[in-house]
Design a protein around this motif. Structure first.
Motif, mmCIF file in Angstrom:
data_model
loop_
_atom_site.group_PDB
_atom_site.id
_atom_site.type_symbol
_atom_site.label_atom_id
_atom_site.label_comp_id
_atom_site.label_asym_id
_atom_site.label_seq_id
_atom_site.Cartn_x
_atom_site.Cartn_y
_atom_site.Cartn_z
ATOM 1 N N THR A 7 0.870 -1.161 0.000
ATOM 2 C CA THR A 7 0.000 0.000 0.000
ATOM 3 C C THR A 7 0.905 1.208 0.000
ATOM 4 N N LEU A 12 1.089 5.693 -0.624
ATOM 5 C CA LEU A 12 0.465 6.995 -0.841
ATOM 6 C C LEU A 12 1.593 8.005 -0.983
ATOM 7 N N HIS A 71 -1.060 13.874 -5.952
ATOM 8 C CA HIS A 71 -1.131 12.701 -5.084
ATOM 9 C C HIS A 71 -1.463 11.469 -5.899
ATOM 10 N N ASN A 84 -2.162 7.001 -5.147
ATOM 11 C CA ASN A 84 -2.242 5.937 -4.150
ATOM 12 C C ASN A 84 -2.426 4.584 -4.811
ATOM 13 N N ALA A 123 -4.764 2.855 0.767
ATOM 14 C CA ALA A 123 -4.320 4.107 1.372
ATOM 15 C C ALA A 123 -5.298 5.213 0.972
ATOM 16 N N ARG A 124 -5.506 6.153 1.869
ATOM 17 C CA ARG A 124 -6.451 7.237 1.600
ATOM 18 C C ARG A 124 -5.764 8.577 1.846
ATOM 19 N N CYS A 125 -5.953 9.505 0.906
ATOM 20 C CA CYS A 125 -5.390 10.842 1.021
ATOM 21 C C CYS A 125 -6.523 11.813 1.357
ATOM 22 N N SER A 158 -8.229 11.086 -2.675
ATOM 23 C CA SER A 158 -7.956 9.852 -3.421
ATOM 24 C C SER A 158 -9.175 8.936 -3.429
ATOM 25 N N ASN A 216 -10.231 4.943 -2.943
ATOM 26 C CA ASN A 216 -9.739 3.673 -2.426
ATOM 27 C C ASN A 216 -9.744 2.607 -3.519
#
Length: 91
Positions: free
Chosen positions: A25, A27, A38, A40, A44-46, A58, A60
């Motif tokens: 994972t 980011l 960004h 990913n 991972a989440r932004c 982001s 998922n």
């Protein structure tokens, strides 16, 4: 910037793919002046906070995301019981 992100993630995928028991994972966020880039992979989440409120930047990579399920199927994968190829939930 997009080309650089793609090169990095493809190289990482090639390295991780050498083992069938590995996963990853990632980011990455790069801020240049007022621009935010960004990318990913995995779950991972932004998120950025703007005016005191969270804003998701982001998407998922998960079987709970319809667009991701379609992407997996378009690339020849199968989603069984909410898992890619019946094994893992992260796409």
């Amino acid at each position: 910037m997009l080309v650089a992100f793609e090169r990095i993630f493809v190289a990482l995928d090639e390295e991780v793919s050498k083992s069938s028991f590995s996963g990853c994972t990632a980011l990455v966020v790069v801020i240049i002046g007022r621009d935010c880039y960004h990318a990913n992979v995995g779950d991972a989440r932004c998120v950025v906070v703007r005016d005191g409120q969270p804003v998701q930047l982001s998407v998922n990579h998960s079987t709970t995301n319809t667009e991701e399920v379609e992407r997996v199927r378009a690339s020849g994968g199968v989603v069984l019981n909410g898992r890619v190829d019946g094994i893992i939930e992260v796409t």
